[in-house]
Write an enzyme that holds these catalytic residues in place. Structure first.
Site, PDB file in Angstrom:
ATOM      1  N   GLU A 127      38.864  33.264  35.023  1.00 32.11           N
ATOM      2  CA  GLU A 127      39.323  34.037  33.824  1.00 32.11           C
ATOM      3  C   GLU A 127      39.032  33.902  32.317  1.00 32.11           C
ATOM      4  O   GLU A 127      40.578  34.386  31.190  1.00 32.11           O
ATOM      5  CB  GLU A 127      41.008  34.633  34.019  1.00 32.11           C
ATOM      6  CG  GLU A 127      40.695  35.666  35.477  1.00 32.11           C
ATOM      7  CD  GLU A 127      42.043  35.984  35.970  1.00 32.11           C
ATOM      8  OE1 GLU A 127      43.107  36.041  35.331  1.00 32.11           O
ATOM      9  OE2 GLU A 127      41.585  36.103  37.517  1.00 32.11           O
ATOM     10  N   ASN A 169      35.015  32.443  37.373  1.00 31.95           N
ATOM     11  CA  ASN A 169      35.692  33.274  38.788  1.00 31.95           C
ATOM     12  C   ASN A 169      36.015  34.113  37.410  1.00 31.95           C
ATOM     13  O   ASN A 169      36.747  33.438  36.950  1.00 31.95           O
ATOM     14  CB  ASN A 169      36.544  32.658  39.911  1.00 31.95           C
ATOM     15  CG  ASN A 169      36.737  34.339  40.694  1.00 31.95           C
ATOM     16  OD1 ASN A 169      36.257  34.917  41.673  1.00 31.95           O
ATOM     17  ND2 ASN A 169      38.558  34.197  40.695  1.00 31.95           N
ATOM     18  N   HIS A 205      38.612  43.671  42.487  1.00 33.14           N
ATOM     19  CA  HIS A 205      39.824  44.048  42.579  1.00 33.14           C
ATOM     20  C   HIS A 205      40.088  45.537  41.862  1.00 33.14           C
ATOM     21  O   HIS A 205      39.426  45.759  40.772  1.00 33.14           O
ATOM     22  CB  HIS A 205      41.215  43.570  41.689  1.00 33.14           C
ATOM     23  CG  HIS A 205      41.669  42.218  41.947  1.00 33.14           C
ATOM     24  ND1 HIS A 205      42.406  41.913  43.290  1.00 33.14           N
ATOM     25  CD2 HIS A 205      41.296  40.950  41.498  1.00 33.14           C
ATOM     26  CE1 HIS A 205      42.552  40.992  43.128  1.00 33.14           C
ATOM     27  NE2 HIS A 205      42.321  40.129  42.457  1.00 33.14           N
ATOM     28  N   GLU A 234      38.039  38.115  45.648  1.00 33.43           N
ATOM     29  CA  GLU A 234      39.793  38.557  45.855  1.00 33.43           C
ATOM     30  C   GLU A 234      40.115  39.680  46.035  1.00 33.43           C
ATOM     31  O   GLU A 234      41.318  40.708  45.670  1.00 33.43           O
ATOM     32  CB  GLU A 234      40.470  38.073  44.131  1.00 33.43           C
ATOM     33  CG  GLU A 234      40.357  36.756  44.168  1.00 33.43           C
ATOM     34  CD  GLU A 234      40.954  36.379  42.919  1.00 33.43           C
ATOM     35  OE1 GLU A 234      42.017  37.270  42.800  1.00 33.43           O
ATOM     36  OE2 GLU A 234      40.776  35.808  42.660  1.00 33.43           O
ATOM     37  N   ASP A 236      40.727  43.860  47.162  1.00 28.34           N
ATOM     38  CA  ASP A 236      41.452  44.680  47.422  1.00 28.34           C
ATOM     39  C   ASP A 236      41.306  45.573  46.454  1.00 28.34           C
ATOM     40  O   ASP A 236      40.822  46.255  45.923  1.00 28.34           O
ATOM     41  CB  ASP A 236      42.982  44.208  47.063  1.00 28.34           C
ATOM     42  CG  ASP A 236      43.143  43.692  46.104  1.00 28.34           C
ATOM     43  OD1 ASP A 236      42.238  44.000  44.751  1.00 28.34           O
ATOM     44  OD2 ASP A 236      44.361  42.718  45.659  1.00 28.34           O
TER      45      ASP A 236
HETATM   46  O1  G3I Z   1      57.084  29.892  43.092  1.00 32.49           O
HETATM   47  C1  G3I Z   1      57.799  31.070  42.357  1.00 32.49           C
HETATM   48  C2  G3I Z   1      58.944  30.686  43.462  1.00 32.49           C
HETATM   49  O2  G3I Z   1      59.725  30.131  43.383  1.00 32.49           O
HETATM   50  C3  G3I Z   1      59.794  31.941  43.037  1.00 32.49           C
HETATM   51  O3  G3I Z   1      61.631  31.760  43.901  1.00 32.49           O
HETATM   52  C4  G3I Z   1      59.527  33.430  42.386  1.00 32.49           C
HETATM   53  C5  G3I Z   1      60.572  34.348  42.216  1.00 32.49           C
HETATM   54  O4  G3I Z   1      59.759  35.552  41.989  1.00 32.49           O
HETATM   55  O5  G3I Z   1      58.074  33.241  42.029  1.00 32.49           O
HETATM   56  C6  G3I Z   1      57.521  32.625  42.649  1.00 32.49           C
HETATM   57  O6  G3I Z   1      55.873  32.260  42.195  1.00 32.49           O
HETATM   58  C7  G3I Z   1      55.178  33.826  42.083  1.00 32.49           C
HETATM   59  C8  G3I Z   1      53.864  33.712  43.027  1.00 32.49           C
HETATM   60  O7  G3I Z   1      53.042  34.740  43.077  1.00 32.49           O
HETATM   61  C9  G3I Z   1      54.442  33.113  44.516  1.00 32.49           C
HETATM   62  O8  G3I Z   1      55.072  33.621  44.927  1.00 32.49           O
HETATM   63  C10 G3I Z   1      55.026  34.725  41.115  1.00 32.49           C
HETATM   64  O9  G3I Z   1      56.368  34.935  40.132  1.00 32.49           O
HETATM   65  C11 G3I Z   1      54.224  35.314  40.645  1.00 32.49           C
HETATM   66  O10 G3I Z   1      53.979  35.849  39.531  1.00 32.49           O
HETATM   67  C12 G3I Z   1      52.894  34.787  41.527  1.00 32.49           C
HETATM   68  O11 G3I Z   1      52.610  35.793  42.333  1.00 32.49           O
HETATM   69  C13 G3I Z   1      50.310  35.608  41.564  1.00 32.49           C
HETATM   70  C14 G3I Z   1      49.786  35.817  40.437  1.00 32.49           C
HETATM   71  O12 G3I Z   1      48.422  35.810  41.111  1.00 32.49           O
HETATM   72  C15 G3I Z   1      50.388  35.228  39.171  1.00 32.49           C
HETATM   73  O13 G3I Z   1      49.599  35.681  38.598  1.00 32.49           O
HETATM   74  C16 G3I Z   1      50.693  36.663  42.446  1.00 32.49           C
HETATM   75  O14 G3I Z   1      50.929  36.131  44.492  1.00 32.49           O
HETATM   76  C17 G3I Z   1      48.599  35.894  42.975  1.00 32.49           C
HETATM   77  O15 G3I Z   1      47.897  37.480  44.274  1.00 32.49           O
HETATM   78  C18 G3I Z   1      47.721  36.398  42.342  1.00 32.49           C
HETATM   79  O16 G3I Z   1      46.542  35.936  42.171  1.00 32.49           O
HETATM   80  C19 G3I Z   1      46.145  36.332  40.904  1.00 32.49           C
HETATM   81  C20 G3I Z   1      44.794  34.765  41.435  1.00 32.49           C
HETATM   82  O17 G3I Z   1      45.149  33.955  41.289  1.00 32.49           O
HETATM   83  C21 G3I Z   1      43.782  35.682  40.011  1.00 32.49           C
HETATM   84  N1  G3I Z   1      42.784  36.541  40.205  1.00 32.49           N
HETATM   85  C22 G3I Z   1      43.753  37.406  40.007  1.00 32.49           C
HETATM   86  C23 G3I Z   1      44.851  37.639  41.553  1.00 32.49           C
HETATM   87  C24 G3I Z   1      46.092  39.230  41.203  1.00 32.49           C
HETATM   88  O18 G3I Z   1      46.639  38.575  39.829  1.00 32.49           O
END
Ligand code: G3I
Length: 304
Positions: A127, A169, A205, A234, A236
């Site tokens: 990105e 990516n 996406h 990715e 969806d």
């Molecule tokens: O790890 C913490 C955990 O310790 C805490 O208790 C919890 C409470 O909210 O948060 C956890 O972190 C979260 C993490 O996912 C793991 O679940 C973050 O807040 C959350 O922001 C994070 O979101 C991820 C996101 O990327 C972050 O940018 C999504 O799961 C994941 O699907 C998403 O994936 C991205 C790709 O990497 C790149 N392209 C876009 C895609 C969708 O946004």
């Protein structure tokens, strides 16, 4: 064939999914994972904040769990992501200039070395381009270390794990537009100067407001013509029923129509596993039942 992975394999491709380590003990989840998919991308576990929570102190246990699950189930691994402006640990967010540049290369070297020989392809840089019509790089702390940060990241990854395919990516690059053309120009430049790059990932996406575009196949083909593999990384697609199913079919067929489109990854298993669950964008419902979108994707793979 009767599963996504086996159907994709019939044309030499893979069908993958994003995986969260903490869900591997959920047997509904792991049963679908191990039946349907032959490639996995750790959804968060290989990101900078997860793997280097304090500077130069590395933490691999969650990512290792996914890697060992994959290895024991004949699934390959897409590593995600070595250098990205999001999900940086706070210590990195506070760095700039040469200190940040060396922290980035040290991070890439350590992570790619830890997983050396175990990764099919790495999202080396994620990105890095701006949205909209400018075709510019995205402003970020990494970009402010100098425009060459992307090629430095790729060279560093190649040195650490020469066997892994190295990918750029991004999202909103699936069709032909200013952003995808900017990425295209970067890849052409890297190829002409010998910067190591093997593949380009198109996240896929899709919202109902910005639906699957008809020029995906043309876009994948123009990148492939530069001499890189292309992958949907990715996928969806918001929606439900036949509309969603039709969109999945379109994307799968676009990949199958391009020889160098060698795999598709969906960004989660059940709708409830999705980072945007309310869009119900995946192939299995919250109980793990196959949706119409699943059947459409499977049929499209088998028509190829
Ligand atoms: O790890 C913490 C955990 O310790 C805490 O208790 C919890 C409470 O909210 O948060 C956890 O972190 C979260 C993490 O996912 C793991 O679940 C973050 O807040 C959350 O922001 C994070 O979101 C991820 C996101 O990327 C972050 O940018 C999504 O799961 C994941 O699907 C998403 O994936 C991205 C790709 O990497 C790149 N392209 C876009 C895609 C969708 O946004």
């Amino acid at each position: 064939a009767t599963t996504l992975g086996a159907s994709a394999a019939a044309s030499g491709r893979y069908f993958g999914t994003a995986v969260a380590a903490y869900k591997l003990s959920d047997t509904v989840y792991s049963t679908i994972l191990d039946r349907e998919f032959d490639m996995v991308t750790p959804e968060n576990e290989m990101k900078w904040d997860a793997t280097e929570p304090s500077q130069n102190s590395f933490s691999y246990s969650s990512a290792d769990q996914i890697v060992s699950h994959a290895q024991s189930h004949n699934q390959r691994i897409r590593g995600h992501a070595l250098a990205w402006h999001q999900q940086q640990p706070s210590w990195a967010q506070s760095l700039s200039g040469t200190a940040l540049r060396s922290a980035m290369t040290n991070h890439i070297t350590n992570v790619a070395t830890h997983y050396k020989g175990k990764i099919y392809s790495w999202d080396v840089v994620n990105e890095a381009f701006a949205d909209g019509s400018t075709g510019a790089r995205r402003d970020s702390n990494l970009q402010r270390t100098g425009n060459d940060w992307i090629e430095v990241a790729f060279r560093t990854a190649r040195a650490a794990d020469p066997a892994a395919k190295l990918c750029y990516n991004d999202y909103n690059t699936d069709g032909i537009n200013a952003k995808s053309t900017a990425v295209y120009n970067m890849v052409a430049d890297f190829k002409s100067r010998g910067v190591p790059i093997d593949c380009v990932g198109f996240q896929g996406h899709f919202n109902s407001g910005s639906p699957v575009t008809s020029d995906i196949q043309q876009n994948l083909a123009r990148f492939a013509a530069l001499g890189v593999d292309v992958q949907i990384t990715e996928l969806d697609i918001a929606g439900s029923g036949t509309a969603q199913a039709g969109n999945y079919s379109t994307v799968v067929k676009a990949c199958l129509a391009v020889a160098r489109c060698n795999g598709i990854t969906v960004w989660g298993i059940r709708d409830s596993d999705s980072w945007r669950a309310s869009d119900t964008p995946l192939l299995f419902d919250n109980s793990g039942n196959k949706k119409a979108a699943y059947t459409a994707a499977l049929d499209a793979l088998n028509s190829g």
